[in-house]
Write a protein that holds these residues in place. Structure first.
Motif, PDB file in Angstrom:
ATOM      1  N   SER A  63       0.837  -1.211   0.000  1.00  0.00           N
ATOM      2  CA  SER A  63       0.000   0.000   0.000  1.00  0.00           C
ATOM      3  C   SER A  63       0.870   1.259   0.000  1.00  0.00           C
ATOM      4  O   SER A  63       0.603   2.207  -0.745  1.00  0.00           O
ATOM      5  CB  SER A  63      -0.909   0.017   1.236  1.00  0.00           C
ATOM      6  OG  SER A  63      -1.752  -1.094   1.237  1.00  0.00           O
ATOM      7  N   LYS A  90      -8.058   3.466   6.349  1.00  0.00           N
ATOM      8  CA  LYS A  90      -8.472   2.500   5.323  1.00  0.00           C
ATOM      9  C   LYS A  90      -7.306   1.570   4.969  1.00  0.00           C
ATOM     10  O   LYS A  90      -7.484   0.361   4.785  1.00  0.00           O
ATOM     11  CB  LYS A  90      -8.949   3.266   4.090  1.00  0.00           C
ATOM     12  CG  LYS A  90      -9.690   2.383   3.133  1.00  0.00           C
ATOM     13  CD  LYS A  90     -10.516   3.161   2.139  1.00  0.00           C
ATOM     14  CE  LYS A  90     -11.161   2.190   1.158  1.00  0.00           C
ATOM     15  NZ  LYS A  90     -11.801   2.878   0.073  1.00  0.00           N
ATOM     16  N   ARG A  94      -7.422  -2.387   5.479  1.00  0.00           N
ATOM     17  CA  ARG A  94      -7.157  -3.345   4.394  1.00  0.00           C
ATOM     18  C   ARG A  94      -6.159  -4.401   4.858  1.00  0.00           C
ATOM     19  O   ARG A  94      -6.336  -5.603   4.644  1.00  0.00           O
ATOM     20  CB  ARG A  94      -6.625  -2.611   3.159  1.00  0.00           C
ATOM     21  CG  ARG A  94      -6.249  -3.576   2.046  1.00  0.00           C
ATOM     22  CD  ARG A  94      -5.537  -2.898   0.886  1.00  0.00           C
ATOM     23  NE  ARG A  94      -5.118  -3.924  -0.060  1.00  0.00           N
ATOM     24  CZ  ARG A  94      -3.990  -4.596   0.045  1.00  0.00           C
ATOM     25  NH1 ARG A  94      -3.151  -4.355   1.031  1.00  0.00           N
ATOM     26  NH2 ARG A  94      -3.684  -5.522  -0.832  1.00  0.00           N
ATOM     27  N   THR A  97      -7.821  -6.846   6.962  1.00  0.00           N
ATOM     28  CA  THR A  97      -8.647  -7.767   6.165  1.00  0.00           C
ATOM     29  C   THR A  97      -7.765  -8.863   5.561  1.00  0.00           C
ATOM     30  O   THR A  97      -8.131 -10.038   5.552  1.00  0.00           O
ATOM     31  CB  THR A  97      -9.363  -6.997   5.029  1.00  0.00           C
ATOM     32  OG1 THR A  97     -10.091  -5.948   5.629  1.00  0.00           O
ATOM     33  CG2 THR A  97     -10.273  -7.880   4.222  1.00  0.00           C
TER      34      THR A  97
END
Ligand code: FAD
Ligand code: NAI
Length: 475
Positions: A63, A90, A94, A97
């Motif tokens: 990222s 965010k 992520r 997740t």
């Protein structure tokens, strides 16, 4: 009544869960016990690697790399992006997740392979008829009896003496993967793998990062030509790296951390940072195992003592991964897990320690297998070296990523590949070819004769092999 199993594995990191799967494939009845939990108390199998190691760090590296590319490098490709901004919550969500997908994937694999999973701490109780009694404490309280036990309890971060991790200001890898807002100033103690990978993540996201390393040489474990190139690249990116330092004092307050240290020249310095990552290595995790009760032997460094085949001093008790000697790497743990399951089943399991690759997932990536030039010189081995720069590779130019090179070291007489050292784009993937060649004890000429697809970065590996014989085609 106690539940009976052919094998009980304590720890569901890459060493443990892979050992459990391989043993189940070989027809054993298998249980795996793991203590890790998610924030809401659910099982979180996968160990350090899945929860606070390999997987979340690579998610953040990816990222943060995208962010930096969008901000700094898309323009080189004629793409104008305006108003690039960071949504750190965010980005972190992520990452969480991705971790959860891996946790769930392992639980699915346990079901698929009919492995009984117990959520809790596993500890030795006693030697009993038919094997070992293992007590599970926690969510799934249970008494298990196992013919064989594999201990795969992993490792935990080493503290700087007198400085506890609070995971808010003084961070281990755990807190360093979840800083809720980008610190203005970030200090890192230890320029090893974690320091460089996570230091890079937070630098890309906007922190001013200073890395303080005790050793006089930067990346002393790597080939020194690679280390030199890496230091140049990281410094250019803005990482401040100081080697040969001695940390004298660390004080924490509500505002952050103030450090006093002496540099390589003996000069004293002060540094104030908002957050401090301490990444100075890891220690084996033998807490909670109750190994003392059954006489499980540790070595002088606190690791579970094992022979070359991961046997402990106790009959039918094995140990694999970070909790035993050798490099603390997920693929090393997995290989040992597979080999032990196969040995228990009466097969021939093997781990070749000479061909375990090392990778640092910075940009440029760094990867190597086998011996480096310093080691070959020290061992008195006559060798030939061949290098090829990514600058001369068409695909690297097309990518716009030409930092680094591939270096192959081969035996001067036999041409057998003794070591391959790569710094540059996708080094983590390119190293696999070198591992394969070395596993088959191949020669540099073998690589040079193999047809590599064009245009690929792997052509740089082929060209480095040609360079061993002083006959590169594109340089
Ligand atoms: P672990 O993964 O540590 O798993 C041990 C498990 O045992 C844990 O779940 C723990 O909760 C459980 N446990 C401990 N004691 C008990 C007990 N008594 N009862 C029940 N359960 C117990 N390696 C790589 O190869 N590539 C990478 O990119 C990489 N990146 C990393 C990044 C970071 C930030 C860190 C910290 C490490 C990284 N590593 C990487 C190293 C890798 O994570 C470890 O080498 C690997 O996880 C070791 O596997 P293991 O199975 O031995 O132990
Ligand atoms: P490390 O062993 O890679 O690096 C620790 C660094 O800290 C060394 O350079 C050491 O000289 C330095 N150091 C030690 N004490 C110090 C002190 N008092 N002051 C300043 N510097 C000091 O350990 P790290 O980075 O903590 O990682 C732990 C393990 O996790 C590694 O063994 C590695 O194998 C594994 N890991 C692997 C990754 C990968 O494969 N890409 C990524 C991250 C971790």
């Amino acid at each position: 009544m106690a539940k009976q199993f052919d094998l009980v594995v304590i720890g569901a990191g890459p060493g443990g869960y892979i050992a459990a799967i391989r043993a189940a494939q070989l027809g054993m009845t298998v249980a795996c016990v793991d203590a890790a939990s998610t924030a809401d108390g659910k099982p979180a199998p996968g160990g350090t690697c899945t929860n606070v190691g390999c997987i979340p760090s690579k998610a953040l590296l990816q990222s943060s790399e995208h962010y930096e590319q969008a901000k700094e490098h898309f323009e080189d490709h004629g793409i104008e992006v305006k108003g690039v901004s960071l949504k750190l919550d965010k980005l972190l969500a992520r990452k969480n997740t991705v971790v959860k997908q891996n946790n769930d994937g392992i639980l699915y694999l346990f079901k698929k392979n009919k492995i009984s999973f117990f959520h809790g701490t596993g500890a030795f109780s006693s030697k009993v008829d038919g094997g070992w009694s293992i007590k599970v404490e926690g969510k799934d309280e249970e008494e298990l009896v196992a013919k064989h036990v594999v201990v795969a309890t992993g490792s935990t971060p080493r503290q700087l003496p007198g400085l506890e991790f609070d995971e808010t200001t003084v961070l281990s890898n755990d807190g360093a993967l979840s800083i809720p807002s980008v610190p203005k100033k970030l200090g890192v103690i230890g320029a090893g793998v974690i320091g460089l990978e996570l230091g890079s993540v937070w630098r890309r996201l906007g922190a001013e990062v200073t890395v303080l390393e005790a050793m006089p040489d930067f990346l002393a474990v790597a080939d020194q030509q690679v280390a030199k190139e890496a230091l140049k690249a990281f410094t250019k990116q803005g990482l401040k790296i100081e080697t040969g330092v001695k940390i004298d004092e660390v004080k924490t307050s509500s505002k952050g951390v103030s450090l006093e240290y002496t540099d390589a020249k003996g000069e004293e310095h002060k540094l104030s940072v908002d957050k401090l990552i301490v990444s100075i290595g890891r220690v084996p995790n033998v807490q909670g195992l109750n190994g003392e009760a059954v006489g499980l032997k540790l070595d002088e460094r606190g690791f579970i003592a094992v022979d070359d085949e991961c046997r402990t001093n106790l009959p039918n008790v094995w140990a694999v991964g970070d909790v035993v000697r050798g490099p603390m790497l997920a693929h090393k743990a997995e290989s040992e897990g597979v080999a032990v399951a196969e040995r228990i089943a009466g097969q021939y399991g093997d781990v070749n320690f000479d061909t375990i690759p090392s990778v640092i997932y910075t940009s440029p990536e760094i990867a190597w297998v086998g011996r480096n030039e310093q080691q070959l010189k020290k061992d008195g081995v006559a060798y030939k070296a061949g290098s090829f720069p990514f600058m001369a590779n068409g695909r690297a130019r097309a990518l716009g990523d030409t930092t680094g090179f591939v270096k192959i070291l081969a035996d001067a007489k036999t041409d057998e590949v003794l070591g391959v050292h790569i710094i540059g784009p996708t080094a983590s993937e390119l190293i696999a070819e070198a591992v394969t060649i070395m596993e088959f004890r191949g020669a540099a000429e073998d690589i040079a004769r193999i047809c590599h697809a064009h245009p690929t970065l792997s052509e740089a590996v082929k060209e480095a092999a040609l360079a061993v014989d002083k006959r590169t085609l594109n340089f």
